[in-house]
Motif scaffolding. Structure first.
Motif, short mmCIF file in Angstrom:
data_model
loop_
_atom_site.label_atom_id
_atom_site.label_comp_id
_atom_site.label_asym_id
_atom_site.label_seq_id
_atom_site.Cartn_x
_atom_site.Cartn_y
_atom_site.Cartn_z
N LYS A 56 -1.86 -9.30 8.17
CA LYS A 56 -2.52 -8.01 8.06
C LYS A 56 -3.85 -8.03 8.80
O LYS A 56 -4.54 -9.04 8.86
N ASP A 57 -4.19 -6.88 9.34
CA ASP A 57 -5.44 -6.76 10.10
C ASP A 57 -6.63 -6.68 9.16
O ASP A 57 -6.66 -5.88 8.24
N PHE A 58 -7.61 -7.54 9.42
CA PHE A 58 -8.85 -7.47 8.67
C PHE A 58 -9.81 -6.58 9.44
O PHE A 58 -9.78 -6.51 10.66
N SER A 65 -4.74 3.49 -1.34
CA SER A 65 -4.56 3.56 -2.78
C SER A 65 -5.00 2.24 -3.40
O SER A 65 -4.44 1.18 -3.08
N LEU A 66 -5.98 2.29 -4.27
CA LEU A 66 -6.45 1.08 -4.93
C LEU A 66 -5.34 0.47 -5.79
O LEU A 66 -5.18 -0.76 -5.83
N ILE A 69 -3.09 -1.59 -3.61
CA ILE A 69 -3.74 -2.85 -3.24
C ILE A 69 -3.65 -3.84 -4.40
O ILE A 69 -3.34 -5.02 -4.22
N ILE A 70 -3.90 -3.35 -5.61
CA ILE A 70 -3.84 -4.21 -6.80
C ILE A 70 -2.42 -4.73 -7.00
O ILE A 70 -2.21 -5.93 -7.23
N HIS A 71 -1.42 -3.84 -6.91
CA HIS A 71 -0.01 -4.25 -7.09
C HIS A 71 0.39 -5.30 -6.04
O HIS A 71 1.06 -6.28 -6.38
N SER A 104 -7.01 -5.05 3.42
CA SER A 104 -6.71 -6.48 3.51
C SER A 104 -7.84 -7.31 2.93
O SER A 104 -7.61 -8.31 2.25
N GLY A 105 -9.07 -6.90 3.20
CA GLY A 105 -10.22 -7.61 2.65
C GLY A 105 -10.28 -7.51 1.14
O GLY A 105 -10.53 -8.50 0.44
N ILE A 106 -10.03 -6.31 0.61
CA ILE A 106 -10.02 -6.11 -0.85
C ILE A 106 -8.89 -6.95 -1.47
O ILE A 106 -9.09 -7.61 -2.49
N GLN A 107 -7.73 -6.94 -0.85
CA GLN A 107 -6.60 -7.72 -1.38
C GLN A 107 -6.94 -9.21 -1.38
O GLN A 107 -6.63 -9.91 -2.34
N HIS A 108 -7.56 -9.68 -0.34
CA HIS A 108 -7.95 -11.09 -0.24
C HIS A 108 -8.87 -11.46 -1.40
O HIS A 108 -8.70 -12.50 -2.05
#
Length: 126
Positions: A56-58, A65-66, A69-71, A104-108
């Protein structure tokens, strides 16, 4: 990986003394090899998910959708929760979860937090 290594060592120990290979030990080795196979498949799935995550692109900012991202983050750590027999309870907002961010950053960050939380818990729990 440590589970695979443990069961592989047990199989090697059994095979090193073929004269003492009873039916009971043969059955145990079949069970151990089944665990090794299943764990190798699971590890392959983990690596596949990590590779997808890494592609995924950072730095790409957009409305996301938050909850999504959480899921997605939870999917990446679900195996660790299962191993430690942990149950996850979620309470997410059903509406207005759109944020402008680098998904991607939030998911990381979320994956790192989830792993830390899982590692901090003893076996079992919620």
């Amino acid at each position: 990986m440590s589970g695979i290594l443990t069961y592989a060592k047990l199989c090697l120990k059994i095979i090193q003394n073929p004269a003492a290979l009873s039916q009971e030990k043969t059955n145990s080795m079949i069970q151990f090899l089944s665990v090794i196979r299943d764990e190798a498949i699971r590890c392959g799935d983990i690596v596949k998910n990590l590779l997808i995550f890494a592609k995924k692109d950072f730095g790409k900012w957009s409305e996301e959708s938050l909850n999504k991202i959480i899921h997605n983050s939870i999917k990446l750590v679900n195996h660790k929760m299962q191993i430690k027999e942990l149950e996850l309870y979620q309470e997410l907002a059903d509406e207005n979860d759109i944020i402008y961010c680098d998904a991607s950053g939030i998911q990381h960050i979320l994956v790192a937090l989830f792993i830390n939380a899982i590692d901090a818990m003893s076996k079992g729990g919620s």
